[in-house]
Design a protein around this motif. Structure first.
Motif, PDB file in Angstrom:
ATOM      1  N   PHE A 285      38.169   6.118  15.924  1.00  0.00           N
ATOM      2  CA  PHE A 285      37.510   7.160  16.702  1.00  0.00           C
ATOM      3  C   PHE A 285      37.890   7.112  18.178  1.00  0.00           C
ATOM      4  O   PHE A 285      37.071   7.331  19.051  1.00  0.00           O
ATOM      5  CB  PHE A 285      35.981   7.086  16.544  1.00  0.00           C
ATOM      6  CG  PHE A 285      35.502   7.402  15.161  1.00  0.00           C
ATOM      7  CD1 PHE A 285      35.363   8.703  14.743  1.00  0.00           C
ATOM      8  CD2 PHE A 285      35.196   6.379  14.275  1.00  0.00           C
ATOM      9  CE1 PHE A 285      34.927   8.995  13.465  1.00  0.00           C
ATOM     10  CE2 PHE A 285      34.761   6.661  12.995  1.00  0.00           C
ATOM     11  CZ  PHE A 285      34.627   7.977  12.592  1.00  0.00           C
ATOM     12  N   LYS A 286      39.157   6.822  18.456  1.00  0.00           N
ATOM     13  CA  LYS A 286      39.624   6.750  19.841  1.00  0.00           C
ATOM     14  C   LYS A 286      40.125   8.105  20.350  1.00  0.00           C
ATOM     15  O   LYS A 286      40.121   8.351  21.544  1.00  0.00           O
ATOM     16  CB  LYS A 286      40.753   5.713  19.990  1.00  0.00           C
ATOM     17  CG  LYS A 286      40.316   4.301  19.688  1.00  0.00           C
ATOM     18  CD  LYS A 286      39.416   3.762  20.747  1.00  0.00           C
ATOM     19  CE  LYS A 286      39.064   2.324  20.479  1.00  0.00           C
ATOM     20  NZ  LYS A 286      38.022   1.822  21.319  1.00  0.00           N
ATOM     21  N   LYS A 287      40.601   8.984  19.452  1.00  0.00           N
ATOM     22  CA  LYS A 287      41.118  10.286  19.883  1.00  0.00           C
ATOM     23  C   LYS A 287      40.882  11.326  18.794  1.00  0.00           C
ATOM     24  O   LYS A 287      40.742  10.997  17.614  1.00  0.00           O
ATOM     25  CB  LYS A 287      42.608  10.197  20.205  1.00  0.00           C
ATOM     26  CG  LYS A 287      43.437   9.746  19.018  1.00  0.00           C
ATOM     27  CD  LYS A 287      44.888   9.591  19.371  1.00  0.00           C
ATOM     28  CE  LYS A 287      45.591   9.126  18.095  1.00  0.00           C
ATOM     29  NZ  LYS A 287      46.808   8.519  18.249  1.00  0.00           N
TER      30      LYS A 287
ATOM     31  N   LYS B 125      44.732  17.658   2.340  1.00  0.00           N
ATOM     32  CA  LYS B 125      45.323  16.369   1.967  1.00  0.00           C
ATOM     33  C   LYS B 125      45.422  15.400   3.144  1.00  0.00           C
ATOM     34  O   LYS B 125      46.409  14.716   3.330  1.00  0.00           O
ATOM     35  CB  LYS B 125      46.691  16.587   1.327  1.00  0.00           C
ATOM     36  CG  LYS B 125      46.598  17.402   0.057  1.00  0.00           C
ATOM     37  CD  LYS B 125      47.932  17.609  -0.589  1.00  0.00           C
ATOM     38  CE  LYS B 125      47.720  18.472  -1.817  1.00  0.00           C
ATOM     39  NZ  LYS B 125      48.911  18.755  -2.543  1.00  0.00           N
ATOM     40  N   LYS B 126      44.369  15.360   3.916  1.00  0.00           N
ATOM     41  CA  LYS B 126      44.310  14.495   5.093  1.00  0.00           C
ATOM     42  C   LYS B 126      43.105  13.574   4.967  1.00  0.00           C
ATOM     43  O   LYS B 126      42.045  13.962   4.487  1.00  0.00           O
ATOM     44  CB  LYS B 126      44.167  15.376   6.338  1.00  0.00           C
ATOM     45  CG  LYS B 126      44.426  14.680   7.617  1.00  0.00           C
ATOM     46  CD  LYS B 126      45.897  14.597   7.881  1.00  0.00           C
ATOM     47  CE  LYS B 126      46.122  14.167   9.317  1.00  0.00           C
ATOM     48  NZ  LYS B 126      47.483  13.835   9.579  1.00  0.00           N
ATOM     49  N   LYS B 127      43.263  12.329   5.420  1.00  0.00           N
ATOM     50  CA  LYS B 127      42.175  11.354   5.379  1.00  0.00           C
ATOM     51  C   LYS B 127      41.321  11.507   6.639  1.00  0.00           C
ATOM     52  O   LYS B 127      41.836  11.475   7.754  1.00  0.00           O
ATOM     53  CB  LYS B 127      42.732   9.942   5.295  1.00  0.00           C
ATOM     54  CG  LYS B 127      41.665   8.888   5.046  1.00  0.00           C
ATOM     55  CD  LYS B 127      42.223   7.479   5.050  1.00  0.00           C
ATOM     56  CE  LYS B 127      43.148   7.267   3.889  1.00  0.00           C
ATOM     57  NZ  LYS B 127      43.645   5.887   3.823  1.00  0.00           N
ATOM     58  N   TYR B 128      40.006  11.651   6.449  1.00  0.00           N
ATOM     59  CA  TYR B 128      39.058  11.776   7.545  1.00  0.00           C
ATOM     60  C   TYR B 128      38.064  10.620   7.505  1.00  0.00           C
ATOM     61  O   TYR B 128      37.671  10.171   6.432  1.00  0.00           O
ATOM     62  CB  TYR B 128      38.285  13.100   7.461  1.00  0.00           C
ATOM     63  CG  TYR B 128      39.104  14.286   7.904  1.00  0.00           C
ATOM     64  CD1 TYR B 128      39.106  14.684   9.231  1.00  0.00           C
ATOM     65  CD2 TYR B 128      39.886  14.987   6.996  1.00  0.00           C
ATOM     66  CE1 TYR B 128      39.864  15.770   9.649  1.00  0.00           C
ATOM     67  CE2 TYR B 128      40.645  16.070   7.405  1.00  0.00           C
ATOM     68  CZ  TYR B 128      40.630  16.456   8.733  1.00  0.00           C
ATOM     69  OH  TYR B 128      41.384  17.516   9.144  1.00  0.00           O
ATOM     70  N   TYR B 129      37.662  10.186   8.695  1.00  0.00           N
ATOM     71  CA  TYR B 129      36.656   9.140   8.853  1.00  0.00           C
ATOM     72  C   TYR B 129      35.408   9.809   9.425  1.00  0.00           C
ATOM     73  O   TYR B 129      35.495  10.599  10.368  1.00  0.00           O
ATOM     74  CB  TYR B 129      37.164   8.037   9.764  1.00  0.00           C
ATOM     75  CG  TYR B 129      38.386   7.369   9.193  1.00  0.00           C
ATOM     76  CD1 TYR B 129      38.262   6.295   8.320  1.00  0.00           C
ATOM     77  CD2 TYR B 129      39.670   7.834   9.488  1.00  0.00           C
ATOM     78  CE1 TYR B 129      39.380   5.695   7.772  1.00  0.00           C
ATOM     79  CE2 TYR B 129      40.789   7.242   8.935  1.00  0.00           C
ATOM     80  CZ  TYR B 129      40.643   6.175   8.078  1.00  0.00           C
ATOM     81  OH  TYR B 129      41.747   5.592   7.522  1.00  0.00           O
ATOM     82  N   ILE B 130      34.258   9.474   8.852  1.00  0.00           N
ATOM     83  CA  ILE B 130      33.026  10.165   9.199  1.00  0.00           C
ATOM     84  C   ILE B 130      31.907   9.158   9.451  1.00  0.00           C
ATOM     85  O   ILE B 130      31.760   8.201   8.702  1.00  0.00           O
ATOM     86  CB  ILE B 130      32.614  11.127   8.063  1.00  0.00           C
ATOM     87  CG1 ILE B 130      33.739  12.129   7.796  1.00  0.00           C
ATOM     88  CG2 ILE B 130      31.317  11.842   8.391  1.00  0.00           C
ATOM     89  CD1 ILE B 130      33.551  12.951   6.538  1.00  0.00           C
TER      90      ILE B 130
END
Length: 165
Positions: free
Chosen positions: A109-111, A134-139
């Motif tokens: 979560f830096k940018k 098809k993208k990895k997301y962090y939540i």
């Protein structure tokens, strides 16, 4: 104060005051100083404690403050869809006005962070749309409580990851 941030648990929070003089000697409560605590100190918000120095060796006063933050929440389910993600979380009804969801393709979560605010404390789901396929997301998610013009936030939940379709 021994602690300046607490999490709401429905009980009165009373931080202890530890004073030392310029030589490092500990001052004695009710002899060298008096502590004036405000009423309440169990709901989410900011509280001020007044310390009044007294005696022949010390004089003056100081105002110390601490916060009580709302209890956090956790995501219970993530469902990936085409260019979107459906999120469900554990609802918090006590001392919570809403939720803030943070998501990013950067695991630290830096940018590139995006924030979504859910202004209803009784809601427990949200669909994030307009994401890349098809993208990895962090939540992560956190709760908040608004008092006057000030918002008090819980800690961020643990990080969850999901890949869109």
């Amino acid at each position: 104060l021994n602690k300046t941030r607490y999490t709401f648990n429905g009980k009165k929070q009373t931080p202890s005051v530890i004073l030392t003089d310029s030589d490092g000697n500990a001052l004695i409560e009710n002899t060298d100083y008096i502590v004036k605590m405000p009423d309440g100190m169990k709901d989410v918000g900011s509280y001020k404690i007044e310390v009044v120095l007294n005696g022949s060796r010390y004089s003056g006063n100081a105002e110390l403050s601490f916060r009580i933050a709302p209890k956090g929440t956790n995501i219970t389910r993530l469902r990936a869809a085409k260019k979107s993600v459906a999120i469900k979380w554990k609802k918090r009804t006590s001392q919570t006005d809403g939720y803030q969801i943070r998501y990013s393709v950067d695991s630290r979560f830096k940018k590139g962070n995006k924030l979504v605010t859910v202004n209803k404390g009784n809601k427990n789901s949200k669909k994030l749309t307009g994401l890349q396929a098809k993208k990895k997301y962090y939540i992560t998610i956190r709760t908040y409580k608004t008092i006057g013009k000030q918002r008090y936030y819980s800690e961020w939940s643990k990080k969850y990851k999901v890949t869109t379709r």
